[in-house]
Motif scaffolding. Structure first.
Motif, short mmCIF file in Angstrom:
data_model
loop_
_atom_site.label_atom_id
_atom_site.label_comp_id
_atom_site.label_asym_id
_atom_site.label_seq_id
_atom_site.Cartn_x
_atom_site.Cartn_y
_atom_site.Cartn_z
N HIS A 161 5.40 0.37 7.98
CA HIS A 161 5.86 1.48 7.15
C HIS A 161 7.31 1.30 6.74
O HIS A 161 8.18 1.05 7.59
N VAL A 162 7.55 1.41 5.46
CA VAL A 162 8.92 1.44 4.92
C VAL A 162 8.98 2.69 4.07
O VAL A 162 8.83 2.66 2.85
N ASP A 163 9.17 3.83 4.72
CA ASP A 163 9.03 5.11 4.03
C ASP A 163 10.05 6.14 4.51
O ASP A 163 9.83 7.35 4.36
N GLY A 164 11.14 5.66 5.10
CA GLY A 164 12.14 6.57 5.62
C GLY A 164 11.68 7.33 6.85
O GLY A 164 12.34 8.27 7.29
N GLY A 165 10.53 6.94 7.41
CA GLY A 165 10.00 7.57 8.62
C GLY A 165 9.09 8.73 8.36
O GLY A 165 8.65 9.38 9.32
N LEU A 166 8.75 9.00 7.10
CA LEU A 166 7.91 10.18 6.83
C LEU A 166 6.56 10.13 7.55
O LEU A 166 6.05 11.14 7.98
N HIS A 167 6.00 8.93 7.68
CA HIS A 167 4.67 8.82 8.31
C HIS A 167 4.67 9.34 9.73
O HIS A 167 3.60 9.68 10.26
N SER A 168 5.84 9.44 10.35
CA SER A 168 5.91 9.85 11.75
C SER A 168 6.08 11.36 11.91
O SER A 168 6.12 11.87 13.04
N THR A 169 6.19 12.09 10.80
CA THR A 169 6.48 13.52 10.89
C THR A 169 5.23 14.35 10.60
O THR A 169 4.30 13.92 9.95
N GLY A 170 5.24 15.58 11.11
CA GLY A 170 4.20 16.53 10.77
C GLY A 170 4.64 17.39 9.60
O GLY A 170 5.50 17.00 8.82
N ALA A 171 4.07 18.56 9.48
CA ALA A 171 4.41 19.45 8.37
C ALA A 171 5.86 19.92 8.46
O ALA A 171 6.40 20.05 9.56
N THR B 168 0.83 -1.19 0.00
CA THR B 168 0.00 0.00 0.00
C THR B 168 0.87 1.25 0.00
O THR B 168 2.09 1.19 0.11
N PHE B 169 0.20 2.38 -0.17
CA PHE B 169 0.81 3.70 -0.04
C PHE B 169 -0.05 4.39 1.00
O PHE B 169 -1.18 4.79 0.70
N ASP B 170 0.44 4.46 2.22
CA ASP B 170 -0.31 4.84 3.41
C ASP B 170 -1.50 5.76 3.10
O ASP B 170 -1.34 6.92 2.75
N ALA B 171 -2.70 5.20 3.25
CA ALA B 171 -3.91 5.91 2.85
C ALA B 171 -4.69 6.46 4.03
O ALA B 171 -5.89 6.73 3.93
N ASN C 185 8.17 12.66 -4.65
CA ASN C 185 9.61 12.66 -4.43
C ASN C 185 10.04 13.92 -3.70
O ASN C 185 10.92 13.89 -2.83
N GLU C 186 9.45 15.05 -4.04
CA GLU C 186 9.78 16.32 -3.39
C GLU C 186 9.38 16.28 -1.92
O GLU C 186 10.13 16.73 -1.04
N ILE C 187 8.20 15.74 -1.64
CA ILE C 187 7.73 15.65 -0.25
C ILE C 187 8.67 14.78 0.57
O ILE C 187 9.08 15.15 1.68
N TRP C 188 9.03 13.62 0.03
CA TRP C 188 9.90 12.70 0.78
C TRP C 188 11.32 13.27 0.95
O TRP C 188 11.93 13.09 1.99
N ALA C 189 11.81 13.96 -0.07
CA ALA C 189 13.14 14.56 0.02
C ALA C 189 13.20 15.59 1.14
O ALA C 189 14.23 15.74 1.82
N GLN C 190 12.11 16.26 1.39
CA GLN C 190 12.08 17.31 2.40
C GLN C 190 11.83 16.77 3.81
O GLN C 190 12.35 17.30 4.78
N ARG C 191 11.04 15.68 3.92
CA ARG C 191 10.50 15.34 5.24
C ARG C 191 10.89 13.98 5.79
O ARG C 191 10.72 13.76 7.00
N ALA C 192 11.41 13.06 4.99
CA ALA C 192 11.73 11.73 5.53
C ALA C 192 12.96 11.79 6.43
O ALA C 192 14.04 12.14 5.95
N PRO C 193 12.84 11.47 7.71
CA PRO C 193 13.98 11.59 8.63
C PRO C 193 15.20 10.77 8.20
O PRO C 193 16.34 11.21 8.38
#
Length: 256
Positions: A246-256, A145-148, A206-214
């Protein structure tokens, strides 16, 4: 000895070597599994060519998850190669990019919504039930999935379908648990697959993940996601079911 030594795994939805499913099949073989793969229609010829890169070349089954005939014959088709399954990987999704993706959420025809939900979500249940006669205690069903849990730009009705997929996996966990069968999903970050390229505007992910994935995120690296799927197929998560990993570089755990 690999963590899937002696196990038989069906990977549904292998298309190209850039697909998550292909990488899952490759790593599963490396970890000792006997792998079978499936696809259907025009994509079948692509799959037939690409699996020649795997060693050994796995059996290829034709499976359209919207076909009652294919689903009814799946267990017998599998038995031509192995006598049981220890795991099933669901890597199948579709939504019409012309009407159901790319910001067209409010005008998508009902028929296209039905197709997206049927192919991308209901098929997890129909595939699991088609394979159930071959599954026993300790076996595992894994979806992708892609976290929905939230909305994403351009993802639209595929996001709704993925939300249904995640819920369906939890209900499979409830109803298959008494038989010792686990059901989980892996929520990957954006990866450069055919599926992603079909989504209008998906480069924004890609832009979102580049900015926010811990941990950072490499959209070309399929290994972290595929390894998580293989781990859930193994005996290393014997009491984990109904989970979204989640295998997303930790993005799901971050806010804005």
């Amino acid at each position: 000895m690999g963590i899937l030594e002696g196990k038989n795994i069906l990977v549904a939805g292998v298309t190209m070597n850039t697909s998550i499913a292909y990488r899952v099949a490759e790593i599963a073989q490396r970890e000792g599994a006997t792998v079978l793969v499936s696809n259907f229609g025009r994509a079948l010829s692509l799959t037939r060519r690409i699996i020649k890169r795997l060693d050994p070349e796995p059996p290829l089954l034709e499976l359209d998850v919207t076909s009652e005939e294919h689903l009814a014959g799946l267990a017998d088709a599998v038995r031509e190669h192995v006598d049981h399954l220890d795991g099933v990987v669901h890597s199948i999704a579709f939504a019409n990019p012309e009407t159901a993706l790319g910001g067209k959420f409010l005008t998508t025809p009902a028929e296209d919504v039905k197709t997206a939900v049927h192919v991308s979500a209901y098929s997890l249940v129909s595939l699991a039930m088609a394979c159930k006669p071959l599954l026993g205690p300790g076996s595992s069903v894994v979806g992708l999935t892609f976290d929905a849990r939230q909305s994403w730009p351009t993802y639209d009705w595929m996001g709704v379908a993925k939300s249904a997929l995640e819920s369906a996996s939890r209900y499979l966990a409830r109803y298959l648990g008494p038989d010792g069968i686990r059901s989980n999903v892996v929520a990957a970050g954006p990866l450069e697959t055919i599926a992603k390229k079909a989504i209008p505007g998906a480069e924004s992910f890609n832009e979102i993940w580049a900015q926010r994935a811990p941990l950072g995120w490499d959209p070309r690296d399929l290994d972290p996601t595929a390894k998580a799927v293989v781990a859930l197929l193994s005996d290393w998560f014997p009491a984990t079911t109904g989970e979204m990993v989640h295998v997303d570089g930790g993005l799901h755990s971050t806010g804005a």
